[in-house]
Motif scaffolding. Structure first.
Motif, PDB file in Angstrom:
ATOM      1  N   LEU A 120       2.076  -4.219   1.074  1.00  0.00           N
ATOM      2  CA  LEU A 120       1.752  -2.962   0.759  1.00  0.00           C
ATOM      3  C   LEU A 120       0.468  -2.794   0.875  1.00  0.00           C
ATOM      4  CD1 LEU A 120       3.808  -4.211  -2.513  1.00  0.00           C
ATOM      5  CD2 LEU A 120       4.293  -2.106  -0.788  1.00  0.00           C
ATOM      6  N   LEU A 170       7.131   1.922   1.743  1.00  0.00           N
ATOM      7  CA  LEU A 170       5.812   2.196  -0.184  1.00  0.00           C
ATOM      8  C   LEU A 170       7.768   2.853  -0.438  1.00  0.00           C
ATOM      9  CD1 LEU A 170       2.795   3.252   0.754  1.00  0.00           C
ATOM     10  CD2 LEU A 170       3.182   1.513   0.053  1.00  0.00           C
ATOM     11  N   ASP A 171       7.562   1.461  -2.232  1.00  0.00           N
ATOM     12  CA  ASP A 171       8.848   3.137  -2.194  1.00  0.00           C
ATOM     13  C   ASP A 171       8.518   3.803  -3.101  1.00  0.00           C
ATOM     14  OD1 ASP A 171      10.537   0.255  -2.025  1.00  0.00           O
ATOM     15  OD2 ASP A 171       9.773  -0.915  -3.503  1.00  0.00           O
ATOM     16  N   LYS A 225       3.679 -10.066   0.578  1.00  0.00           N
ATOM     17  CA  LYS A 225       4.336  -9.051   0.041  1.00  0.00           C
ATOM     18  C   LYS A 225       2.758  -8.095   0.007  1.00  0.00           C
ATOM     19  CE  LYS A 225       7.397  -5.740  -0.803  1.00  0.00           C
ATOM     20  NZ  LYS A 225       7.587  -5.252   0.425  1.00  0.00           N
ATOM     21  N   VAL A 250       6.932 -10.686  -6.179  1.00  0.00           N
ATOM     22  CA  VAL A 250       5.911 -10.119  -5.211  1.00  0.00           C
ATOM     23  C   VAL A 250       4.760 -11.209  -5.206  1.00  0.00           C
ATOM     24  CG1 VAL A 250       4.457  -7.549  -5.462  1.00  0.00           C
ATOM     25  CG2 VAL A 250       6.387  -7.691  -6.605  1.00  0.00           C
ATOM     26  N   GLU A 291       5.303  -0.612  -6.190  1.00  0.00           N
ATOM     27  CA  GLU A 291       7.082  -1.197  -5.383  1.00  0.00           C
ATOM     28  C   GLU A 291       7.810  -1.430  -6.625  1.00  0.00           C
ATOM     29  OE1 GLU A 291       8.536  -4.655  -3.309  1.00  0.00           O
ATOM     30  OE2 GLU A 291       7.666  -2.240  -2.570  1.00  0.00           O
ATOM     31  N   ARG A 296      11.255  -3.624  -7.784  1.00  0.00           N
ATOM     32  CA  ARG A 296      11.609  -5.059  -7.853  1.00  0.00           C
ATOM     33  C   ARG A 296      12.974  -4.475  -8.366  1.00  0.00           C
ATOM     34  NH1 ARG A 296      10.253  -6.317  -2.557  1.00  0.00           N
ATOM     35  NH2 ARG A 296      10.468  -9.143  -3.171  1.00  0.00           N
ATOM     36  N   VAL A 325       3.586  -2.392 -10.611  1.00  0.00           N
ATOM     37  CA  VAL A 325       5.710  -2.606 -10.261  1.00  0.00           C
ATOM     38  C   VAL A 325       6.304  -2.174 -11.608  1.00  0.00           C
ATOM     39  CG1 VAL A 325       6.233  -5.246  -9.730  1.00  0.00           C
ATOM     40  CG2 VAL A 325       4.350  -4.718  -8.777  1.00  0.00           C
TER      41      VAL A 325
END
Length: 122
Positions: free
Chosen positions: A79, A41-42, A75, A71, A55, A57, A102
């Motif tokens: 997640l 998880l970012d 993906k 995504v 997320e 990107r 996102v």
């Protein structure tokens, strides 16, 4: 600088931009680059009482598709599984409402940042 190192540096810079932007919008950081065997998880943020799995990107250009288009269903599934694991391991947040956002970045300028809230519902 190798291709991998350059990609990692770009990804780290994009995450830093996304984090600063979200904090300026009033979100609070819970976790960053949280990893488990199911994925990563970012950013995990708190927006009022909602746990937000973000997320990030980044795409330098759209020749291979834009940041948001990257995504895909696979993906999203990764997640979702990682978020489930996060909530199981951190029961403090398990009863809060959750959503997936996102942050899509396509360049170095701040106007190239697109925050898609509830990205999996659209």
């Amino acid at each position: 600088m190798t291709e991998r190192t350059s990609t990692q540096a770009s990804g780290s810079a994009a995450e830093a931009r996304a984090l600063a932007y979200l904090q300026a919008q009033g979100l609070r950081l819970i976790a960053q680059n949280w990893r488990c065997r199911r994925g990563e998880l970012d950013l995990v943020m708190l927006h009022a009482d909602t746990v937000v799995f973000v997320e990030v990107r980044y795409r330098r250009h759209a020749a291979w598709g834009g940041a948001m288009e990257s995504v895909d269903a696979r993906k999203r599934e990764k997640l979702t599984l990682a978020a489930t694991q996060f909530l199981q391991q951190t029961p403090r947040w398990a009863r809060q409402p959750c959503r997936f956002d996102v942050i899509a970045l396509s360049g170095a300028a701040d106007n190239d940042l697109n925050w898609i809230q509830n990205a999996f519902d659209t």
